[in-house]
Enzyme design. Structure first.
Site, PDB file in Angstrom:
ATOM      1  N   ARG A 165     -22.405  -8.627 -38.670  1.00 46.78           N
ATOM      2  CA  ARG A 165     -23.530  -7.878 -38.102  1.00 46.78           C
ATOM      3  C   ARG A 165     -23.216  -7.242 -36.740  1.00 46.78           C
ATOM      4  O   ARG A 165     -23.968  -6.438 -36.230  1.00 46.78           O
ATOM      5  CB  ARG A 165     -24.762  -8.797 -38.005  1.00 46.78           C
ATOM      6  CG  ARG A 165     -25.386  -9.075 -39.363  1.00 46.78           C
ATOM      7  CD  ARG A 165     -26.325 -10.269 -39.345  1.00 46.78           C
ATOM      8  NE  ARG A 165     -25.603 -11.538 -39.447  1.00 46.78           N
ATOM      9  CZ  ARG A 165     -26.194 -12.739 -39.474  1.00 46.78           C
ATOM     10  NH1 ARG A 165     -27.510 -12.826 -39.390  1.00 46.78           N
ATOM     11  NH2 ARG A 165     -25.474 -13.849 -39.580  1.00 46.78           N
ATOM     12  N   LYS A 184     -16.357 -11.779 -33.421  1.00 46.35           N
ATOM     13  CA  LYS A 184     -17.652 -11.988 -32.769  1.00 46.35           C
ATOM     14  C   LYS A 184     -17.590 -12.887 -31.536  1.00 46.35           C
ATOM     15  O   LYS A 184     -18.121 -12.529 -30.474  1.00 46.35           O
ATOM     16  CB  LYS A 184     -18.650 -12.575 -33.769  1.00 46.35           C
ATOM     17  CG  LYS A 184     -19.981 -12.915 -33.136  1.00 46.35           C
ATOM     18  CD  LYS A 184     -21.046 -13.206 -34.161  1.00 46.35           C
ATOM     19  CE  LYS A 184     -20.990 -14.638 -34.625  1.00 46.35           C
ATOM     20  NZ  LYS A 184     -22.197 -14.966 -35.440  1.00 46.35           N
ATOM     21  N   ASP A 229     -21.110 -19.507 -31.859  1.00 43.10           N
ATOM     22  CA  ASP A 229     -21.927 -18.356 -31.439  1.00 43.10           C
ATOM     23  C   ASP A 229     -23.233 -18.801 -30.778  1.00 43.10           C
ATOM     24  O   ASP A 229     -24.239 -18.111 -30.841  1.00 43.10           O
ATOM     25  CB  ASP A 229     -22.205 -17.426 -32.639  1.00 43.10           C
ATOM     26  CG  ASP A 229     -23.038 -18.080 -33.735  1.00 43.10           C
ATOM     27  OD1 ASP A 229     -23.289 -19.296 -33.662  1.00 43.10           O
ATOM     28  OD2 ASP A 229     -23.448 -17.366 -34.681  1.00 43.10           O
ATOM     29  N   GLY A 244     -31.940 -21.469 -40.091  1.00 46.65           N
ATOM     30  CA  GLY A 244     -32.231 -22.486 -41.100  1.00 46.65           C
ATOM     31  C   GLY A 244     -33.476 -23.251 -40.678  1.00 46.65           C
ATOM     32  O   GLY A 244     -33.589 -23.661 -39.521  1.00 46.65           O
ATOM     33  N   ASN A 271      -8.452   1.867  16.519  1.00 42.16           N
ATOM     34  CA  ASN A 271      -9.404   2.860  16.034  1.00 42.16           C
ATOM     35  C   ASN A 271      -8.689   3.826  15.093  1.00 42.16           C
ATOM     36  O   ASN A 271      -7.694   4.432  15.469  1.00 42.16           O
ATOM     37  CB  ASN A 271     -10.017   3.634  17.207  1.00 42.16           C
ATOM     38  CG  ASN A 271     -11.114   4.559  16.693  1.00 42.16           C
ATOM     39  OD1 ASN A 271     -12.202   4.120  16.382  1.00 42.16           O
ATOM     40  ND2 ASN A 271     -10.783   5.838  16.564  1.00 42.16           N
TER      41      ASN A 271
HETATM   42  C1  UD1 Z   1     -26.101 -21.159 -39.180  1.00 41.55           C
HETATM   43  C2  UD1 Z   1     -26.839 -22.269 -39.956  1.00 41.55           C
HETATM   44  C3  UD1 Z   1     -28.329 -22.108 -39.736  1.00 41.55           C
HETATM   45  C4  UD1 Z   1     -28.629 -22.206 -38.253  1.00 41.55           C
HETATM   46  C5  UD1 Z   1     -27.812 -21.167 -37.473  1.00 41.55           C
HETATM   47  C6  UD1 Z   1     -27.963 -21.428 -35.999  1.00 41.55           C
HETATM   48  C7  UD1 Z   1     -25.541 -22.784 -41.964  1.00 41.55           C
HETATM   49  C8  UD1 Z   1     -25.431 -22.648 -43.413  1.00 41.55           C
HETATM   50  N1  UD1 Z   1     -26.537 -22.170 -41.368  1.00 41.55           N
HETATM   51  O1  UD1 Z   1     -26.490 -19.920 -39.734  1.00 41.55           O
HETATM   52  O2  UD1 Z   1     -29.022 -23.148 -40.432  1.00 41.55           O
HETATM   53  O3  UD1 Z   1     -30.010 -22.036 -38.025  1.00 41.55           O
HETATM   54  O4  UD1 Z   1     -26.416 -21.262 -37.799  1.00 41.55           O
HETATM   55  O5  UD1 Z   1     -27.347 -20.424 -35.241  1.00 41.55           O
HETATM   56  O6  UD1 Z   1     -24.724 -23.466 -41.356  1.00 41.55           O
HETATM   57  N2  UD1 Z   1     -18.188 -19.892 -39.378  1.00 41.55           N
HETATM   58  C9  UD1 Z   1     -16.918 -20.304 -39.666  1.00 41.55           C
HETATM   59  N3  UD1 Z   1     -16.476 -20.236 -40.950  1.00 41.55           N
HETATM   60  C10 UD1 Z   1     -17.246 -19.758 -41.947  1.00 41.55           C
HETATM   61  C11 UD1 Z   1     -18.558 -19.338 -41.652  1.00 41.55           C
HETATM   62  C12 UD1 Z   1     -18.989 -19.419 -40.353  1.00 41.55           C
HETATM   63  O7  UD1 Z   1     -16.175 -20.750 -38.789  1.00 41.55           O
HETATM   64  O8  UD1 Z   1     -16.770 -19.730 -43.094  1.00 41.55           O
HETATM   65  C13 UD1 Z   1     -18.654 -19.962 -37.982  1.00 41.55           C
HETATM   66  C14 UD1 Z   1     -19.034 -18.617 -37.406  1.00 41.55           C
HETATM   67  O9  UD1 Z   1     -17.932 -18.023 -36.756  1.00 41.55           O
HETATM   68  C15 UD1 Z   1     -20.135 -18.962 -36.438  1.00 41.55           C
HETATM   69  C16 UD1 Z   1     -20.742 -20.230 -36.993  1.00 41.55           C
HETATM   70  O10 UD1 Z   1     -19.816 -20.741 -37.925  1.00 41.55           O
HETATM   71  O11 UD1 Z   1     -19.661 -19.209 -35.141  1.00 41.55           O
HETATM   72  C17 UD1 Z   1     -22.090 -19.997 -37.664  1.00 41.55           C
HETATM   73  O12 UD1 Z   1     -21.938 -19.084 -38.719  1.00 41.55           O
HETATM   74  P1  UD1 Z   1     -23.011 -17.971 -39.021  1.00 41.55           P
HETATM   75  O13 UD1 Z   1     -22.550 -17.189 -40.188  1.00 41.55           O
HETATM   76  O14 UD1 Z   1     -23.342 -17.236 -37.793  1.00 41.55           O
HETATM   77  O15 UD1 Z   1     -24.255 -18.878 -39.462  1.00 41.55           O
HETATM   78  P2  UD1 Z   1     -25.793 -18.509 -39.429  1.00 41.55           P
HETATM   79  O16 UD1 Z   1     -26.087 -17.612 -40.557  1.00 41.55           O
HETATM   80  O17 UD1 Z   1     -26.153 -18.048 -38.083  1.00 41.55           O
HETATM   81 CA    CA Z   2     -25.037 -17.520 -36.267  1.00 39.66          CA
END
Ligand code: UD1
Ligand code: CA
Length: 482
Positions: free
Chosen positions: A18, A25, A106, A160, A398
């Site tokens: 996004r 990110k 993040d 979530g 100066n």
């Molecule tokens: C996630 C949570 C959600 C919570 C939110 C809070 C899950 C399924 N959902 O959603 O319940 O409310 O965070 O901010 O966990 N990442 C990896 N590997 C991956 C996928 C993600 O390292 O395969 C890392 C991303 O870089 C990121 C973090 O995990 O830093 C969260 O991933 P993101 O996709 O942002 O999760 P959300 O959809 O925000």
């Molecule tokens: Ca997130």
């Protein structure tokens, strides 16, 4: 800070779709530092035994940008979800009789204190719940799987949602895309920060599936898996919801940056700094302010900058990695970088000071003056339109308007030395290397190429000619032409 065995896992492998960015990110900056820096700072503040960072998308770039002594990186080749990310790191807590703290990379606003409190809360649950106090030592309540930090958001969209039973235990966490309209009404949300008992987490990770709207392995599903085995996850709901804000796009990045700035400004304001129009002021993590500093609008204080007592910074100044002394006045629109301004000096308006410049006590550096890699002595004045580079200037000197050190010959930089009490006439060109002696004087408009002895006058200028009645002659010349 945490006094039980703990391994931290920070998730930073995601692409951040996004953001629509070439840059991963977690490297997008908040107040001048990659957002993940703040998360790691808070995690390290509680001193886990080990800190693992899960990287994947553009991992080299992420690893190079993270400056985290003693952190270990785990490579998640394909980003199949947060559950898969932790699964990738599982060898690091195999056979570990302790706890695993998981934090999304993040979520930069989480405070170290909050992580510490989460640890304390967990300890209380594990030790006391259901235990009688005589045998609590060494006791572990086996029905506690872990905790998740939550908060109630004014607008929970995208997070979530926390579904709990009547005993305040988490039944499950439902992602936005999988939630029913009723579930979407819930405003208590998952922060993405958890502490689990390592052996439970380890085995639950093996059971994760990806049958959901996003076809991802959700870490949150371990909660439901463990609950079905009679192992429960509890919530620690925190009052300041801003701490758990996740950054998924650039608007959220800007929002988080503003909140962090406000935190710093609140802190310094309560410690004795006056901010005029604080919303417009930028102040970074490593900035340090003494009391009675006064800062006007649109000022940016960046990097390791220290400002001492009684100093005033007028509007639109940028000060970066610099040390500003007591009772200094930095007048509007000045830019100071990697330099030091000593007590009582006045700088600006429209001054530029850079590259290890040192401005002495009570010196005056005025408008449109640039000073680079130079030492300016006490009470020395350079008030207008001047460039001083690679110079060493004594006390009470100066520097006339328009003076320039010609320090660069196209190949090398050369030094200019001006000794105490010298008087440099306006528009002097000092062709370096050159030394101007004590109390020496240069005539206005001179190009000085040779050293000037103490107390001498150096003047390099043609005799002025006077041609009487020249205006009339000139007029006649033009009349003839017509
Ligand atoms: C996630 C949570 C959600 C919570 C939110 C809070 C899950 C399924 N959902 O959603 O319940 O409310 O965070 O901010 O966990 N990442 C990896 N590997 C991956 C996928 C993600 O390292 O395969 C890392 C991303 O870089 C990121 C973090 O995990 O830093 C969260 O991933 P993101 O996709 O942002 O999760 P959300 O959809 O925000
Ligand atoms: Ca997130």
């Amino acid at each position: 800070m945490i006094d039980f065995p703990l391994v931290a896992v920070v998730l930073a492998a995601g692409k951040g779709t996004r953001f629509k960015s070439e840059k991963p990110k977690v490297l997008h900056t908040v107040l001048g530092k990659p957002m993940i820096w703040y998360t790691l700072y808070s995690v390290r503040w509680i001193k886990p035994q080990k800190t693992l960072i899960v990287v994947g998308h553009k991992k080299e770039e992420v690893i190079n940008a993270i400056d985290c002594d003693g952190c270990q990186f785990v490579y998640q080749e394909q980003q199949l979800g947060t559950g898969h990310a932790v699964y990738t790191a599982r060898e690091h807590f195999k056979d570990f009789d302790g706890y695993v703290l998981i934090v999304n990379g993040d979520t930069p606003l989480i405070r170290g204190e909050t992580l510490h409190n989460a640890g304390e809360f967990l300890k209380a649950l594990v030790r006391y719940e259901g235990a009688n106090l005589e045998n609590y030592r060494g006791y572990r309540n086996k029905s506690v799987a872990g905790i998740v930090i939550t908060a109630r958001l004014p607008s929970p969209y995208g997070y979530g949602r926390i579904i709990k039973d009547k005993d305040h235990r988490v039944v499950k966490i439902v992602e936005e895309k999988d939630a029913t309209p009723e579930e979407k009404q819930i405003n208590e949300v998952n922060s993405g920060i958890y502490i689990f008992y390592a052996p439970y987490l380890y085995q639950a990770l093996e059971k994760l599936e990806n049958n959901n709207a996003q076809k991802e392995y959700y870490l949150t599903d371990v909660i439901d898996i463990l609950r079905q085995e009679g192992k429960y996850t509890y919530t620690l709901e925190i009052p300041d919801y801003t701490e758990i804000l996740g950054v998924n796009d650039r608007l959220q990045l800007a929002g988080v940056e503003n909140i962090l700035k406000e935190r710093y400004i609140t802190f310094w304001a309560l410690n004795g700094t006056t901010f005029h129009n604080p919303q417009s002021i930028w102040i970074e993590f490593d900035v340090d302010l003494s009391k009675d500093v006064e800062i006007y609008q649109n000022v940016m204080l960046q990097g390791k900058t220290f400002i001492d007592e009684g100093t005033v910074i007028e509007a639109n100044c940028i000060i970066k990695n610099s040390k500003i002394g007591k009772n200094v006045r930095i007048l509007a629109n000045s830019y100071i970088e990697d330099s030091e301004i000593k007590d009582g000096a006045v700088v600006g308006p429209f001054a530029r000071i850079r590259n290890n410049a040192v401005i002495g006590e009570e010196a005056v550096i005025g408008n449109f003056v640039e000073i680079k890699n130079s030492i300016i002595g006490k009470r020395t004045n350079a008030r207008h339109l001047t460039y001083l580079g690679d110079a060493e200037i004594g006390e009470d000197v100066n520097i006339g308007a328009g003076t320039i050190t010609c320090n660069y010959d196209g190949f090398k930089k050369h030094k200019t030395i001006i000794k105490d009490r010298a008087f440099i006439g306006s528009d002097t060109m000092l062709v370096a290397p050159v030394v101007i002696g004590e109390e020496a004087i240069t005539g206005s408009g001179s190009v000085i190429t040779k050293d000037v002895p103490d107390k001498a006058l150096a003047i390099e200028r043609n005799q002025q000619k006077i041609i009487e009645n020249y205006a009339e002659k000139r007029k006649k010349k033009y009349e003839k032409k017509d």
